[in-house]
Structure formats: structure tokens, C-alpha cells
Scaffold this active site. Structure first.
Site, PDB file in Angstrom:
ATOM      1  N   HIS A   1       0.828  -1.211   0.000  1.00 31.94           N
ATOM      2  CA  HIS A   1       0.000   0.000   0.000  1.00 31.94           C
ATOM      3  C   HIS A   1       0.857   1.254   0.000  1.00 31.94           C
ATOM      4  O   HIS A   1       0.544   2.247  -0.639  1.00 31.94           O
ATOM      5  CB  HIS A   1      -0.896   0.032   1.229  1.00 31.94           C
TER       6      HIS A   1
ATOM      7  N   CYS B   1      15.005  -7.221 -20.028  1.00 30.45           N
ATOM      8  CA  CYS B   1      13.615  -6.978 -19.619  1.00 30.45           C
ATOM      9  C   CYS B   1      13.433  -7.109 -18.109  1.00 30.45           C
ATOM     10  O   CYS B   1      12.311  -7.165 -17.624  1.00 30.45           O
ATOM     11  CB  CYS B   1      12.669  -7.920 -20.356  1.00 30.45           C
TER      12      CYS B   1
HETATM   13  C1  PEP Z   1      13.589 -11.422 -14.811  1.00 32.92           C
HETATM   14  O1  PEP Z   1      13.832 -12.449 -14.179  1.00 32.92           O
HETATM   15  O2  PEP Z   1      14.374 -10.448 -14.879  1.00 32.92           O
HETATM   16  C2  PEP Z   1      12.322 -11.276 -15.532  1.00 32.92           C
HETATM   17  C3  PEP Z   1      12.092 -10.253 -16.312  1.00 32.92           C
HETATM   18  O3  PEP Z   1      11.376 -12.225 -15.309  1.00 32.92           O
HETATM   19  P1  PEP Z   1      10.450 -12.265 -13.988  1.00 32.92           P
HETATM   20  O4  PEP Z   1      10.735 -11.013 -13.215  1.00 32.92           O
HETATM   21  O5  PEP Z   1       9.046 -12.333 -14.467  1.00 32.92           O
HETATM   22  O6  PEP Z   1      10.918 -13.494 -13.323  1.00 32.92           O
END
Ligand code: PEP
Ligand code: MG
Length: 584
Positions: free
Chosen positions: A212, A515
């Protein structure tokens, strides 16, 4: 007073080498997880202490038990009425939080438990403690969103106990000038009534990105750092601190003039972020694709309305977190099409189910594992059940048809999570290629980074998941707030694995993206670009700051920042060294 990310500061040729403690933090710096960026300088105030929890006392005589329970109901009424009155003065999420807290206070099952204990001779305060404890155990066992509600239960308990004892209401102290609020963890009802003119930043020892505290801080746009651990207790009431929400730091002992100039620089950068529209490139034109991480049609629409050029990570497992039986190919296709429709053109990278560990999917992960982060998760779920993966790939293909995503500029890429071996990559690529899909793998296991060149020989692209790559490189649970100093993507060991992957990408001419959360850090984004990453994918709100920062540096500077970070002894030094390259 709220400002986003400091930009250039005074020029310091040599980065200071931090020296103290196993996390390498400099003296006077407390580090946590960044939630809302922004730099402020103000004195701190701690939330008012929670009441001490009662121990069992002598049995209450029978003739006083009714009045003991009446005292409880009166205290509940006072607490609930007070919160309800506050809820009328606020809107949106804040109002929902307060109304939910009122509902907990008025919960009949909880009152019945208290009544039973009081009838058996316990004091009202102790009965409140015990009844709440039972619910806390139940909520923790249920896990997920229910477990996150434990803070709400404890908050109602503390308010009622304080009321019964005639003690002051626990929570946010009254201040009449801007302060930084520090807390062990903030109760939802407290966060709901924060006044952003007086509470200009929030820092908590506990909490996570979805607590929150984080939600309300985002809504109020005040810098926020969570999960600092007990180190925060070294910052005493009234001390002036610089909070950098983007870096996730709280610094004491900063020269007031320097502090103000950092706040001003942050304000200037914040202006740039607000007006930045993309596309992302360095000041000398080195392009980096800026993509969004999404989980469904709604978040994809949000991304489409932002500076994102496409989607760099569609976490498909999050569509099915509560499904107890596998959705049919057609049902899956419907869900995927919602995301594809948001981006009729541009790139969309779909990740196949990363079920398991912190994201168990009921129809996939039936069995308990002793060590789920190292267990049957990601692509491994399909090892004994190739049809599960095949049906998902068919669902993706059909989702594409449904969405009509056929433009020649629409690229749909599919990647597997948790690939650890060359064989896995080869197997996955074959299944994708049979269906005409572009195949890739996430690089989030150190083994995959070390074998990247061979892995890439079967694939069309890779995307580095720095969250898991950091977890597995440092052998530290990514959910543990006490290990946050290890699960830091600035760890040079992690950066070396990113470097290895990028070198393999340049040898094999394979696209390499990032990512994980690392892509959301503007400074680290420069380092990743310097290491050779071609696309960065992060939560939509983080993208503009990354793009604006990249536009301030040229490619050679990015490479110098990367070299400085690779050369560091630890995460702190890597961050400081990269910042020093651009005079911060
Ligand atoms: C990661 O591990 O960096 C990733 C993008 O996948 P997740 O956070 O969904 O495990
Ligand atoms: Mg991952």
C-alpha cells in the site's frame, strides 16, 4: 518539492570507493528498493510507536466480562468511525483503503472470536491480540494478496488496543513543515491520509513494490523507498536527509548546499522526463528500443498510450494465476489477442508460461517443492509435458490471427523463460519455428549467459532477465529484503554475465534485450547500452526517465560507464563509478 532523478552534478574525476560493511554502502547511506523516483531534502519524522502487545493476565471476574466486551465494541466504534470520517475527505485508492480498513474493524467473525475469549475470562486487549493472531496465521497461509493484508489486520488491532488503553492513536505524527516519513511499515490507513505538502517522501524498513505504501506514494507522486531493513533505525528523529527515490537511498550528513543543488538538478531532469516523447537514442544517435513489460490487455493499452515502442515482455503466466485447469487454446488465444490488439504495429515479445517459484500457476505447479526457485519452473514445466507448451504456442498463433496483427511492421517474438542449456534452446526454437514463430530465450540463468554463443546459434533473439539472473548469480532470494544488497543488478558479477551475453550477440548477430528491473534504472540503462544491449523493457511508468537519460549521453560515454562498472569491486562502487563518468 517532489522531483525526479538528479541529473548532472559537480564533476568528480575519481569515484569515491565506498568502504564500510558487507554491502559496500558508504557511511551515512541507507539503501532500500526504489519505488517512486525523485529527490528531496528534509528532516525525518518517525511514525508514532505501535502499542506494546498485551500478555495474558489474571482471569477477569465473571461479573465484569460483559462490560469488558462493551469496552471492546465501543473502542471498535470509535476507531471505525474515525477512519470512516477520514475516508470521506479522500478519493480513489485512498478511499478504498480506508473503507477496507473500516470493514476489517467491523468484521463480525473477528468480534465473535473476541467475545468468546472475553466470555472465557480474558481481558479485551488480550482477546483482541489473540483473535487477530488467528486471522494473521490464516491470511499468511493463504499467501498472495491475502498475506499482504496482514498489515491491515495488525493496524486495526493496534488502533483498537490503543483506544482500549486510552493511548494516543498510532500512526503518522502531526507536522507543520515538510518532513520525510520513516516507518517500519506503514499501515494502509496511514498511507491513505498522507498530505504530500507535509510528507514529501516515505521510507520504510519493510514492504515491497506492490505494498500500500508503494501504491499511495505513486499516486501522490512522492519519492518512496522500501525494504531498507533495520539500518533505517540509525536515522534519528529530526535528522535532515537526502532521499533519492530513484536510487533507493537515504543519506544523512549531506552538506545542505550540495543537497539543495541535487534537489534542483533533479527538478530540471524531471522537467525533461515530462516532455520526453522518444524515440530512445543516445545524444549521438545510437538507437535503443524502449519497450514495456505488461501482463494483460489493460497494461498493454497503458503501454500503447505511453512512449513505449512495443512490448518487450508479456508475462503470460500472470493471466492465469488463479486458473485451476488449463485454459483451452481458444481461451488462451482470446487473452493473448487482447495484448496484440493494443499494438497493431511494432514489436511484441511474448514469454511462454514462467509458472513456478514466486508465480505458481495452480494448473501447472500442483506439487510442493522444497526449493521452488531452483525447481520445476519456467520452460522446465514443459519437459515432461511438451503438449502444454505446444498448446500455448498454438494459442499465441491463434491470438495473432484473432487480433489481425498482420501488418508488415508487426513483429511478434516468442521467448522461453529459465532456459539453462543449449538443448533446451534448440528444442524450444524448433517448436516455435514449426509454427512460423520467431524464437528466443530469456537469459536469466548464469549457465545460459556463459553458453550464450551456442544457445544463440539456434535462436533469433535473447532477452536478459536481470531479476532472476541476479538472484541466481548471487545465490540470493530476490524476494528477501534482508538480501537486497546482494540482489542488486549493479553487482559487477551480473554485469559481466550481461557483457558475455552481449559479446555473443555481436559475434552471432543476435538481438540482445534486457527486460528485468535493471532496464528501469536510467543510469544502469546507460551502462547496459554501453555493454551492447539493443532494447530495454520495463514497467511503463519508468520508460520516459530512461529515454530522457539516454538522450543526455553519447555512446562512447555509455561504453565508458560500462567499463567503469565492470571494473568495480561491488554494486555500490559500480553505481558510483558509472555516475562519476557523467560527473555525478
Ligand atoms: C527477470 O527475471 O528479470 C524477468 C524479467 O522475469 P520475472 O521477473 O518475471 O521473473
Ligand atoms: Mg525471471
Amino acid at each position: 518539492m517532489t522531483q525526479t532523478e538528479a541529473s548532472s552534478a559537480s564533476s568528480a574525476a575519481q569515484p569515491p570507493v565506498p568502504s564500510t560493511g558487507p554491502d559496500g554502502s558508504g557511511q551515512g547511506t541507507v539503501r532500500g528498493r526504489s519505488v517512486v523516483p525523485g529527490v528531496v531534502y528534509a528532516p525525518v519524522t518517525w511514525v508514532t510507536e505501535r502499542p506494546e502487545l498485551p500478555e495474558p493476565t489474571e482471569t477477569v471476574p465473571e461479573d465484569r466480562r460483559d462490560s469488558e466486551f462493551e469496552a471492546f465494541t465501543a473502542a471498535v466504534d470509535t476507531v471505525a468511525d474515525r477512519l470512516a470520517a477520514r475516508s470521506h475527505n479522500v478519493d480513489g485508492h485512498a478511499r478504498q483503503v480506508l473503507e477496507a480498513t473500516v470493514a476489517i474493524a467491523r468484521d463480525r467473525a473477528w468480534a465473535r472470536k473476541v467475545k468468546k475469549s472475553v466470555a472465557a475470562g480474558q481481558t479485551a486487549v488480550y482477546a483482541v491480540r489473540q483473535a487477530t493472531e488467528d486471522f494473521i496465521v490464516m491470511f499468511r497461509k493463504a499467501g498472495g494478496v491475502m498475506a499482504e493484508r496482514v498489515t491491515d489486520l495488525a493496524d486495526v488491532r493496534d488502533r483498537v488496543i490503543a483506544e482500549l488503553r486510552g493511548e494516543p492513536e498510532p500512526g503518522i505524527p502531526q507536522v507543520d513543515s515538510p518532513h520525510v516519513l520513516l516507518a517500519d511499515d506503514l499501515a494502509p490507513a496511514d498511507t491513505a491520509t498522507l498530505d504530500p505538502d507535509l510528507i514529501v517522501a516515505v521510507v520504510t524498513e519493510k514492504g515491497g513494490a506492490t505494498s500500500h505504501t508503494a501504491i499511495i506514494a505513486r499516486q501522490l507522486d512522492i519519492p518512496c523507498v522500501v525494504a531498507t531493513g533495520p539500518a533505517l533505525q540509525t536515522v534519528t528523529e529530526g535528522t535532515a536527509v537526502v532521499v533519492d527515490g530513484g536510487e533507493g537511498t537515504v543519506e544523512t550528513g549531506v552538506d545542505p548546499e550540495e543537497a539543495r543543488s541535487r534537489v534542483d538538478a533533479a527538478a530540471r531532469f524531471s522537467e525533461k522526463v515530462r516532455s520526453w516523447t522518444g524515440p530512445a537514442q543516445t545524444s549521438d544517435g545510437q538507437r535503443v528500443q524502449l519497450l514495456a513489460n505488461v501482463q494483460d490487455g489493460v497494461t498493454a493499452e497503458q503501454a500503447a498510450a505511453s512512449v513505449a515502442e512495443g512490448i518487450g515482455l508479456f508475462r503470460t503466466e500472470l493471466c492465469f494465476l488463479s486458473e485451476t485447469s488449463e485454459p483451452s487454446v481458444d481461451q488462451q488465444a482470446e487473452r493473448y489477442a487482447e495484448v496484440f490488439r493494443a499494438f497493431p504495429e511494432g514489436k511484441v515479445v511474448v514469454r511462454t508460461l514462467d509458472a513456478g517459484s514466486d508465480k505458481p500457476v495452480p494448473f501447472v505447479n500442483a506439487e510442493d517443492e522444497d526449493n521452488p526457485a531452483l525447481g520445476v519452473r519456467g520452460l522446465r514445466i514443459a519437459r515432461g509435458n511438451t503438449q502444454l507448451l505446444e498448446r500455448q504456442l498454438d494459442g499465441i498463433s491463434r491470438g495473432l490471427e484473432l487480433s489481425g496483427r498482420t501488418s508488415s511492421t508487426a513483429q511478434t517474438w516468442v521467448m522461453a523463460p529459465m532456459v539453462a542449456t543449449v538443448y533446451e534452446a534448440k528444442w524450444f526454437a524448433q517448436l516455435c519455428h514449426e509454427r512460423g514463430l520467431t524464437a528466443g530465450a530469456m537469459i536469466e540463468v548464469p549457465a545460459a549467459a556463459l553458453m550464450a554463443e551456442k544457445i544463440m546459434s539456434y535462436l533469433d533473439f535473447v532477452s536478459i532477465g536481470t531479476n532472476d539472473l541476479t538472484q541466481y548469480t548471487m545465490a540470493a532470494d530476490r524476494l528477501s529484503s534482508s538480501l537486497a544488497y546482494l540482489t542488486d543488478p549493479w553487482q559487477p558479477a551480473v554485469l559481466h554475465l550481461v557483457h558475455t551475453t552481449c559479446r555473443a550477440g555481436s559475434v552471432t548477430r543476435t538481438a540482445v534485450g534486457v527486460c528485468g528491473e535493471a532496464a528501469a534504472d536510467p543510469l544502469l540503462a546507460c551502462v547496459l547500452t554501453g555493454l551492447g544491449v539493443n532494447s530495454l523493457s520495463a514497467a511503463t511508468p519508468a520508460l520516459a526517465a530512461v529515454g530522457a537519460q539516454l538522450g543526455e549521453v553519447d555512446f562512447v560515454t555509455c561504453r565508458n560507464m560500462a567499463a567503469a562498472a565492470l571494473n568495480a569491486e561491488g554494486a555500490e562502487e559500480a553505481r558510483t563509478a558509472a555516475a562519476a563518468v557523467i560527473g555525478r
